[in-house]
Motif scaffolding. Structure first.
Motif, mmCIF file in Angstrom:
data_model
loop_
_atom_site.group_PDB
_atom_site.id
_atom_site.type_symbol
_atom_site.label_atom_id
_atom_site.label_comp_id
_atom_site.label_asym_id
_atom_site.label_seq_id
_atom_site.Cartn_x
_atom_site.Cartn_y
_atom_site.Cartn_z
ATOM 1 N N VAL A 155 -13.083 1.710 9.235
ATOM 2 C CA VAL A 155 -12.815 0.270 9.374
ATOM 3 C C VAL A 155 -11.560 0.087 10.235
ATOM 4 C CG1 VAL A 155 -12.279 -1.878 8.160
ATOM 5 C CG2 VAL A 155 -13.908 -0.283 7.170
ATOM 6 N N ILE A 210 -9.046 -11.186 9.618
ATOM 7 C CA ILE A 210 -9.249 -10.209 10.704
ATOM 8 C C ILE A 210 -10.625 -10.418 11.327
ATOM 9 C CG2 ILE A 210 -9.572 -7.750 11.224
ATOM 10 C CD1 ILE A 210 -7.615 -7.188 8.861
ATOM 11 N N SER A 212 0.802 -1.236 0.000
ATOM 12 C CA SER A 212 0.000 0.000 0.000
ATOM 13 C C SER A 212 0.830 1.278 0.000
ATOM 14 C CB SER A 212 -0.969 0.042 1.192
ATOM 15 O OG SER A 212 -1.881 -1.009 1.132
ATOM 16 N N GLU A 217 -4.228 3.620 6.317
ATOM 17 C CA GLU A 217 -3.223 3.817 5.260
ATOM 18 C C GLU A 217 -2.871 2.522 4.535
ATOM 19 O OE1 GLU A 217 -0.875 7.142 8.003
ATOM 20 O OE2 GLU A 217 0.154 5.310 7.411
ATOM 21 N N TYR A 218 -3.404 1.427 4.998
ATOM 22 C CA TYR A 218 -2.955 0.125 4.491
ATOM 23 C C TYR A 218 -4.158 -0.675 4.020
ATOM 24 C CZ TYR A 218 -0.285 -4.293 4.545
ATOM 25 O OH TYR A 218 0.355 -5.464 4.207
ATOM 26 N N ARG A 219 -4.141 -1.037 2.758
ATOM 27 C CA ARG A 219 -5.214 -1.868 2.202
ATOM 28 C C ARG A 219 -4.803 -3.337 2.255
ATOM 29 N NH1 ARG A 219 -8.341 0.765 -2.707
ATOM 30 N NH2 ARG A 219 -8.239 2.965 -2.188
ATOM 31 N N VAL A 220 -5.766 -4.202 2.335
ATOM 32 C CA VAL A 220 -5.455 -5.628 2.499
ATOM 33 C C VAL A 220 -6.114 -6.468 1.407
ATOM 34 C CG1 VAL A 220 -5.249 -5.401 4.999
ATOM 35 C CG2 VAL A 220 -7.447 -6.035 4.011
ATOM 36 N N GLN A 241 -12.499 0.550 -0.525
ATOM 37 C CA GLN A 241 -11.332 1.348 -0.144
ATOM 38 C C GLN A 241 -10.473 0.651 0.899
ATOM 39 O OE1 GLN A 241 -12.444 5.355 0.768
ATOM 40 N NE2 GLN A 241 -12.937 5.783 -1.358
ATOM 41 N N PHE A 242 -10.869 -0.538 1.289
ATOM 42 C CA PHE A 242 -10.085 -1.299 2.261
ATOM 43 C C PHE A 242 -9.339 -2.436 1.577
ATOM 44 C CE2 PHE A 242 -9.667 -3.965 6.164
ATOM 45 C CZ PHE A 242 -9.031 -3.021 6.943
ATOM 46 N N ILE A 243 -9.720 -2.706 0.334
ATOM 47 C CA ILE A 243 -9.176 -3.863 -0.380
ATOM 48 C C ILE A 243 -8.103 -3.431 -1.380
ATOM 49 C CG2 ILE A 243 -9.761 -5.647 -2.096
ATOM 50 C CD1 ILE A 243 -10.576 -6.377 0.746
ATOM 51 N N ASN A 244 -7.033 -4.194 -1.398
ATOM 52 C CA ASN A 244 -5.963 -4.005 -2.372
ATOM 53 C C ASN A 244 -5.937 -5.257 -3.249
ATOM 54 O OD1 ASN A 244 -3.564 -3.738 -3.766
ATOM 55 N ND2 ASN A 244 -2.340 -3.167 -1.961
ATOM 56 N N ILE A 281 -12.567 3.982 4.906
ATOM 57 C CA ILE A 281 -11.459 3.094 5.263
ATOM 58 C C ILE A 281 -10.935 3.416 6.663
ATOM 59 C CG2 ILE A 281 -9.790 4.561 4.001
ATOM 60 C CD1 ILE A 281 -8.140 2.062 3.480
ATOM 61 N N SER A 326 3.889 -3.272 11.896
ATOM 62 C CA SER A 326 3.893 -1.955 11.233
ATOM 63 C C SER A 326 2.740 -1.857 10.226
ATOM 64 C CB SER A 326 5.225 -1.723 10.532
ATOM 65 O OG SER A 326 5.498 -2.771 9.621
ATOM 66 N N ASP A 327 2.400 -2.994 9.600
ATOM 67 C CA ASP A 327 1.290 -2.996 8.643
ATOM 68 C C ASP A 327 -0.048 -2.808 9.374
ATOM 69 O OD1 ASP A 327 3.159 -3.481 6.679
ATOM 70 O OD2 ASP A 327 2.893 -5.655 6.753
ATOM 71 N N ILE A 354 -11.196 -1.707 13.919
ATOM 72 C CA ILE A 354 -10.263 -2.811 14.198
ATOM 73 C C ILE A 354 -9.429 -2.475 15.435
ATOM 74 C CG2 ILE A 354 -8.188 -3.993 13.329
ATOM 75 C CD1 ILE A 354 -9.543 -3.779 10.514
ATOM 76 N N LEU A 391 -8.581 -9.613 5.073
ATOM 77 C CA LEU A 391 -9.795 -9.014 5.635
ATOM 78 C C LEU A 391 -10.616 -10.069 6.372
ATOM 79 C CD1 LEU A 391 -11.881 -6.692 5.897
ATOM 80 C CD2 LEU A 391 -12.843 -7.467 3.740
ATOM 81 N N ARG A 400 -0.489 0.767 10.301
ATOM 82 C CA ARG A 400 -0.940 1.576 9.158
ATOM 83 C C ARG A 400 -2.394 1.270 8.819
ATOM 84 N NH1 ARG A 400 2.367 0.210 4.452
ATOM 85 N NH2 ARG A 400 1.340 1.938 3.443
ATOM 86 N N MET A 401 -2.786 0.008 8.980
ATOM 87 C CA MET A 401 -4.177 -0.371 8.691
ATOM 88 C C MET A 401 -5.133 0.370 9.626
ATOM 89 S SD MET A 401 -5.879 -4.127 8.999
ATOM 90 C CE MET A 401 -4.475 -4.947 8.265
ATOM 91 N N ALA A 405 -2.553 -7.015 -3.246
ATOM 92 C CA ALA A 405 -1.888 -7.344 -1.969
ATOM 93 C C ALA A 405 -1.637 -8.839 -1.881
ATOM 94 C CB ALA A 405 -2.739 -6.894 -0.803
ATOM 95 N N GLN A 435 2.636 -7.918 9.545
ATOM 96 C CA GLN A 435 3.584 -7.348 10.491
ATOM 97 C C GLN A 435 2.931 -6.235 11.306
ATOM 98 O OE1 GLN A 435 7.392 -6.454 8.830
ATOM 99 N NE2 GLN A 435 7.696 -8.577 8.216
#
Lengths: 296, 133
Positions: free
Chosen positions: B11, B58, A140, B47-50, A290-293, B8, B38-39, B15, B55, B42-43, A296, B36
């Motif tokens: 969400v 989680i 990301s 800032e971090y998409r999964v 907007q949560f999905i990549n 986002i 750090s990920d 979490i 998802l 960011r999530m 990834a 990790q």
């Protein structure tokens, strides 16, 4: 090593490279595999390493293998041949990319990039930047990924190759995520047209999937559905199938067709998440675009 | 069409909230879902998409009904329609705002009288449940 025999090795290797350039991976692997057999029997350690690296680079695309890792690392440490070292580093990075260990992958991708610059091979410089872009995109880091992709694209100004078309698809998806829709569409369609010209059918599913996403984000539902269905029909790998079913479900839901959305999402759940029946209800209720990549 | 939850950041915030409720550190939760620390950090900041796999891992990790998770979120979230309504309300003169508030009170009172037991699920949710049966 006799010239005639070495010419046989070279023929096998060139046939492998040619098949690889045309995305005929199985054919490429068979040629590299035979070349590796020949090198083990007749070649010195440098040639054996070279053949092993070529064979491994294709094998990781075809089979869920990571046993080459130890030998590839050893080649990277002991071999003085930049060509083999670059291929070893790149293949290790690719293995980590497939294993979703992006940070480790980035470490080796940087080595591959630096060696590519040393060797002055534009196509390898481009593919190294593309690899770094992929790993950053998966993490990301969209702006950083875009910068790497751009570096890679600059090396392919006028060439119509599968490698460039793949790069175009990656950078196109990146631009769509960044909200640069016009640029994203341009790149994705350029990628699709290039892959059609090259008759690289196996790769066309990827720009179709990204176009599905781009059209969905633009609110153009029928186009999104059309590209999503093409991706589903052409794509073979499981990640692509999952993402296509998810995007199709999301699109149908957004366009106000909950029954169709439910059908796609139910298929996604039954085929890919059989132990998680709740995800259908979840995706029907929650927009996770907007949560999905997708990369990834 | 029912407005869906999209933010986002929301969400990620949810979490973080659930993780803290379960007394899990970022490192612990990250380890459970295979990413990790750090990920995850960011999530939680949006800032971090999964991937879909991550998802669902989680959601599985929190071991709660998905509906429960996001019904809570829906109450906290603001859809574009909500924002538009608030903007329109704020643009009204004070007298008109009072009238709107009175009308809302009237509609709520009317609903309470007509529907003694409010429905828990949204129409869309209810339709999905029907299909599953």
């Amino acid at each position: 090593m006799g010239d005639t025999n070495f010419a046989y090795y070279e023929r096998l290797r060139n046939a492998g490279l040619e098949a690889l350039a045309a995305a005929r991976l199985t054919e490429a692997f068979e040629n590299f595999d035979e070349a590796y057999d020949w090198a083990q029997e007749h070649g010195d350690s440098l040639l054996q390493d070279q053949a092993f690296c070529s064979r491994s680079a294709v094998a990781v695309e075809l089979f869920p293998v990571d046993e080459p890792l130890a030998r590839l690392r050893a080649i990277l440490m002991r071999n003085q041949d930049s060509w083999s070292c670059r291929l070893a580093a790149y293949t290790i990075a690719r293995i980590y990319e497939l294993k979703k260990s992006c940070k480790k992958g980035l470490f080796y991708a940087r080595i591959a990039r630096d060696l590519s610059y040393q060797l002055g091979r534009e196509d390898w410089i481009a593919s190294s930047h593309n690899m770094m872009g992929n790993l950053l995109l998966a993490e990301s880091f969209f702006d950083e990924a875009y910068a790497e992709y751009q570096e890679g694209l600059d090396r392919f100004e006028t060439k119509d190759t599968v490698q460039r078309a793949i790069l175009l698809e990656n950078v196109g998806y990146c631009r769509v995520v960044q909200g640069e829709m016009k640029d994203g569409f341009r790149l994705l369609f350029e990628s699709l047209r290039s892959l059609r010209r090259l008759q690289a059918d196996g790769y066309q599913a990827y720009p179709h999937l990204s176009l599905c996403y781009a059209y969905m984000e633009s609110g153009r539902w029928p186009q999104a559905l059309r590209h999503g269905m093409r991706a589903l029909a052409l794509g073979k790998d499981r990640e692509l199938q999952k993402n296509a079913l998810y995007l199709l479900g999301e699109t149908a839901n957004l366009m106000g067709d909950p029954d169709r959305a439910h059908d796609f999402l139910l298929k996604l759940q039954q085929e890919h998440y059989p132990d998680a029946p709740h995800i259908v209800d979840f995706l029907m209720k929650v927009d996770v675009r907007q949560f999905i990549n997708l990369k990834a | 069409m029912v407005q869906k939850i999209r933010q986002i950041q929301l969400v990620g915030h949810k979490i973080r909230q659930l993780r803290k409720q379960r007394r899990l550190t970022q490192t612990e939760l990250a380890g459970k879902i295979g990413i990790q620390q750090s990920d995850l950090s960011r999530m939680e900041k949006g800032e971090y998409r999964v991937s879909l796999d991550t998802l669902f891992r989680i959601l599985g990790e929190f071991d709660m009904g998905i509906g429960e998770f996001f019904d809570e979120m829906a109450q906290e979230s603001f859809t574009p329609r909500d924002v538009s309504l608030v903007r329109q309300f704020n643009n009204l003169p004070p007298e008109s705002q009072n009238e709107v508030q009175e009308f809302i009170s009237f509609k709520r009172a009317q609903r309470t009288l007509e529907v003694p037991e409010p429905r828990a699920a949204t129409p869309k949710h209810a339709a999905n449940q029907g299909r599953e049966r």
